[in-house]
Design an enzyme around this catalytic site. Structure first.
Site, PDB file in Angstrom:
ATOM      1  N   LYS A 142      -8.515   3.687   6.357  1.00 23.58           N
ATOM      2  CA  LYS A 142      -7.529   4.686   6.423  1.00 23.58           C
ATOM      3  C   LYS A 142      -7.301   6.017   6.443  1.00 23.58           C
ATOM      4  O   LYS A 142      -7.299   6.637   6.598  1.00 23.58           O
ATOM      5  CB  LYS A 142      -6.695   4.165   4.849  1.00 23.58           C
ATOM      6  N   SER A 195       0.630  -1.547   0.064  1.00 25.37           N
ATOM      7  CA  SER A 195       0.149   0.100  -0.294  1.00 25.37           C
ATOM      8  C   SER A 195       0.837   1.072  -0.388  1.00 25.37           C
ATOM      9  O   SER A 195      -0.004   2.750   0.152  1.00 25.37           O
ATOM     10  CB  SER A 195      -0.572   0.399   0.985  1.00 25.37           C
TER      11      SER A 195
END
Length: 936
Positions: A869, A826
């Site tokens: 997130k 990521s």
């Protein structure tokens, strides 16, 4: 004479018709109508623990007292003399938990509890052993159980007494003779009422009698064995004098030995050997007595014995056929399926041919009882009325905040059920109308009835066939309910288990939870074969037995923790048939060995991760993700559910503690980092316990006005200690080589920001990585560095395409918070932007964060955990977020507060990200990046 000693003991009243003597062990069944025994047992455990930490309960004495008989006086004297045996009263109304002293006999025994037996069904059995006689002086009923003031007596060791010694030897001789005759009665044809002994038990009894040294103890033991009335046993109990007691037991032994001799009839004896030690002369004389004809007892009430299989010679107890009939009635009431009914009939016939003493009898009987307990056709009616969806929606909203996807799917299922039921009701009405139009079968004609015309039989037959075909067509239109199999996937503490319970409540169905965590044996799912010892059905069949209906809600908890293939089979493979809507209508348990219809069961499985679930099993379930709660959702859950619950648990009222939104948010952000709310509930409980202490102190000191119910953020450190988690805050200033990334914590389901720092130094092109980075994250750094080196000329970082930007330098990539493991695909875009920022000297805006993986071609690929997130980014003060274009679908599910607080930009290539990060930047060869990127 016996030695006397006074004491106060807890009392167990023996069941009517039961007498406990010293030296004898007896079972006392404890049913729900005897709650005083449970209270007494708790008191015994408490007293035993107070003596020693691991004290044994058999060190605490109790009193066992029988019920009094109206035919006996207080000391055991007969009040009524009759020629026949006095009948023993059987008044169940006297078996009350707290009888008076008048209901109890004046004599009992001091005993000790040697064990507690039970099978977890709510009923249990006490094992008590008599120790010494006692006389009841006074009864106290001021506790949940009886206590009594007693004087108990220990038998003195008698001095040498020739008369007692002679009586003792005579008692031994009669006792051994009774054992020998009882053993002999098992060999020879006998009546159904004659008792018998096995060779092993007879030998042990003979050895025990031979080695006995105490006349009183042997008399008590034989009084328990010999056939006698309730009053006669009470008389033995009341005899303190050993000599009188021995005389009484000898009288009872004489009577039983004579009765057995007179009731036995020997038709033929070829040869026999006695498998126990007994005087040969005595045995020979007894056999000769048996062979002498005409010795039958006159007026004996025992039925004449016969040969086995003939009338009068049936060796089965009278209650066995009754038990089989009772079992047959239970099977008839269970409404078995045709196949199950066929198997049950066959097993019932086998059971009648098996002797109850054989092990096969118990196995077959247990199997038939299991068949009777399985709900083959019994179902509960679903609450599918006009208000079904409204009530279900209210039920789910009251029990759970958020979880809109799950609620939507469950309401869809209820709506489908509702529509199917309405269609079936219409079909049933049409079938009923067709049956009425066809008419009932022609009844028998009454005497003297005249028939005007005789219909054509062929026309009537065609009409019946047409009606039958029409009915079959209508029946085929009935909708069959195949319940979906849902899999709720999410981190711990998000409400997966309680959600399934709410579904059962909304449907009005019974609920059963099956914990699959740690199941390693296939037989736990499918059951054991009946050929094995201690065979039992599997968890599915046992769950059906417990709920008693065929359409419950089954929660398969922790299905991802089921063991894989091993020497005991593969439990996860055994679940394939259970969780397949096309197969589970004929699920076969190894123990039952008859297809069971599971299609009406609503299965809801839960899991924390999909990684350990085999793909074939995962394919059979409808997966619903529950990613976790946002801070706002947690605050709502705490205010609406957790705080009111914990206030009640901790003995406070709603007006004695006041939580503000700021306090709850502080607890969520600084003291818990999880996807669910379990730790949040624990922290709230800690705060409330602290407030409970303050309120109790203020109340006890007489100054309740000093107590303040209002909680502030400053109070939390006093109750919960220092903050456990410190959130990363976006940098206020920027410098080249530092980029803000996004991370989702796999252990807690929360998200946050993560700083990526890159520094260069003179060197030979080496790369150093620190910050406890995982293998995948290291690969992301390598890919990002390769792309930057390959496009250094286009980015204006080198003077010519052939120059290596890393030729005379080395770089160091570091992620702070080194103690936290970091891994996952990521951070590729963050690493690339950080390298470009370092080499070009251009800083990245501090309030901009980014996430996404890149390929060697520079394409930005999708990543997971977008919701967590972005929630973490908003909390950390981020304003702009760069996301992969493929994650645009995930943004739609974000809470509205996140959408409003962040500027979300989607990028598909690293060049797009570069333009957004430095919109005013000039790249010398930027035009070489094509507008359309090939996917080939």
């Amino acid at each position: 004479m016996a030695r006397a000693q006074a004491a106060t003991l807890p009392v167990i009243t023996l069941p009517r018709g039961t007498v406990l003597l010293p030296g004898v062990v007896q079972r006392i069944a404890v049913s729900p109508n005897r709650p005083e025994i449970a209270s007494l047992l708790a008191a015994v455990y408490t007293r035993a623990a107070s003596k020693a930490p691991n004290g044994r309960i058999d060190t605490v004495p109790i009193a066992c007292v029988p019920f009094a008989s109206p035919l006996l006086g207080p000391n055991g004297q007969l009040l009524l003399q009759t020629e026949q045996e006095p009948p023993s009263p059987d008044r169940s109304d006297a078996d009350v938990p707290k009888p008076t002293k008048a209901d109890l006999f004046d004599w009992g025994v001091a005993a000790k509890i040697t064990g507690v037996e039970g099978r977890g069904t709510g009923e249990f059995t006490l094992l008590v052993e008599g120790v010494a006689r006692l006389r009841v002086d006074k009864i106290y009923a001021d506790k949940p159980y009886l206590e009594c003031k007693v004087v108990y007596y220990q038998d003195d060791v008698p001095l040498p007494d020739p008369a007692l010694e002679e009586l003792f030897q005579h008692l031994k001789l009669l006792s051994r003779e009774l054992v020998a005759i009882l053993r002999l009665s098992a060999i020879l044809p006998r009546s159904g009422s004659a008792p018998s002994l096995t060779p092993l038990l007879a030998r042990r009894l003979d050895i025990f009698i031979s080695k006995q040294k105490q006349p009183g103890a042997l008399a008590d033991f034989m009084a328990n064995i010999v056939e006698s009335s309730y009053e006669e046993k009470l008389q033995v109990l009341a005899l303190l004098d050993v000599k009188d007691r021995v005389v009484k037991v000898i009288e009872l032994l004489d009577r039983q030995v004579g009765n057995i001799k007179n009731s036995m009839k020997i038709t033929a004896v070829t040869s026999t050997t006695l498998p126990f030690s007994v005087d040969p002369d005595t045995a020979r004389k007894e056999i000769e007595k048996f062979l002498t004809p005409g010795k039958a007892r006159q007026g004996s009430k025992a039925p004449a014995p016969g040969i086995l299989g003939q009338p009068g010679g049936n060796s089965d107890d009278d209650h066995e056929p009754n038990e089989i009939e009772e079992l047959k009635k239970r099977l008839d009431a269970a409404k078995l399926s045709p196949e199950a009914a066929k198997v049950a009939d066959r097993e019932i016939k086998r059971l009648k041919k098996i002797h109850p003493a054989q092990a096969e009898y118990a196995v077959t009987r247990t199997y038939l009882e299991t068949l009777a307990d399985i709900p083959w056709t019994v179902t509960t009616d679903d609450r599918l009325g006009p208000q079904t969806l409204t009530l279900a929606r209210k039920q789910l909203d009251d029990d759970h905040y958020g979880l809109e996807k799950v609620k939507k799917r469950l309401l869809e299922y209820l709506a489908v059920l509702r529509l199917k039921q309405s269609i079936n009701d219409e079909v049933d009405a049409q079938i009923k109308q067709v049956e009425q139009d066809a008419g009932v079968p022609e009844p028998a004609k009454e005497d003297g009835a005249q028939t005007v015309s005789t219909p054509d039989p062929s026309l009537a037959g065609e009409k019946m066939k047409a009606n039958s075909a029409n009915i079959e067509v209508l029946r085929s239109k009935r909708m069959i309910d195949k319940s979906p199999i849902m899999l709720l996937v999410g981190p711990p503490g998000v409400g997966k288990t309680s959600l399934a319970r709410s579904v059962a409540t909304a449907l009005g169905r019974k609920f059963h939870r099956i914990s699959l965590g740690g199941v390693r044996d296939e037989a736990e799912i499918r059951g054991h074969r009946r050929t094995y010892v201690a065979a039992m059905p599997g968890l599915i069949a046992q769950g059906l037995k417990k709920v008693g209906v065929a359409n419950p809600v089954f929660l398969l908890d922790e299905i991802d923790k089921v063991g894989g293939s091993n020497v005991h089979g593969d439990p996860s493979a055994a679940m394939l048939e259970v969780l397949d809507p096309e197969q589970n209508n004929s699920f076969t348990d190894h123990y039952i060995n008859i297809p069971i219809d599971l299609s009406k069961v609503l299965f809801i499985a839960t899991a924390n991760s999909l990684d350990t679930i085999p793909p074939p099993l995962l394919d059979r379930m409808e997966t619903i993700y529950i990613p976790g709660y946002t801070t706002l959702e947690k605050r709502h859950i705490a205010m609406q559910h957790l705080i009111p619950k914990q206030i009640r648990v901790n003995g406070l009222s709603a007006d004695q503690v006041v939580f503000s939104n700021e306090v709850v948010s502080k607890i969520i952000e600084s003291y818990t980092r999880e996807a669910g709310v379990r730790n949040l509930e624990r922290e709230l409980s800690s705060v409330l316990r602290g407030k409970a202490v303050e309120f109790a102190d203020a109340k006890d000191t007489g100054h309740p006005e000093k107590y303040s119910p209002q909680l502030s953020v400053d109070d939390l450190e006093r109750f919960l200690g220092i903050e456990k988690f410190e959130e990363e805050i976006a940098e206020k200033t920027s410098r080249p080589g530092i980029v803000t990334g996004l991370v989702a914590y796999s252990s807690g389901g929360n998200g946050s920001i993560l700083f990526i720092e890159v520094a260069d130094m003179p060197g030979n092109g080496s790369v150093q990585l620190t910050g406890k980075l995982g293998d995948v994250l290291k690969e992301s750094v390598e890919v990002a560095l390769t792309w930057v080196k390959a496009h250094a000329f286009e980015l204006g970082l080198t003077q010519n395409p052939a120059e290596n930007i890393m030729q005379n330098r080395s770089i160091h990539v570091h992620c702070p918070s080194g103690s936290i493991p970091k891994d996952g695909p990521s951070s590729g875009i963050s690493q690339a932007i950080a390298l470009i920022s370092l080499f070009s000297g251009k800083a990245v805006p501090p309030t901009m964060a980014m996430t996404g993986e890149i390929s060697l071609r520079g394409r930005v690929t999708a990543v997971g955990g977008i919701k967590e997130k972005l929630i973490g980014a908003l909390r950390a003060g981020v304003k702009t977020v760069l996301l992969p274009a493929q994650n645009a679908k995930d943004v739609k599910d974000l809470p509205q507060e996140v959408k409003d607080g962040l500027e979300i930009i989607h990028v598909g290539h690293i060049w797009e990200a570069i333009r957004y990060v430095w919109p005013d930047g000039h790249w010398p060869n930027e035009h070489e990046y094509p507008g359309v990127q090939s996917r080939l």
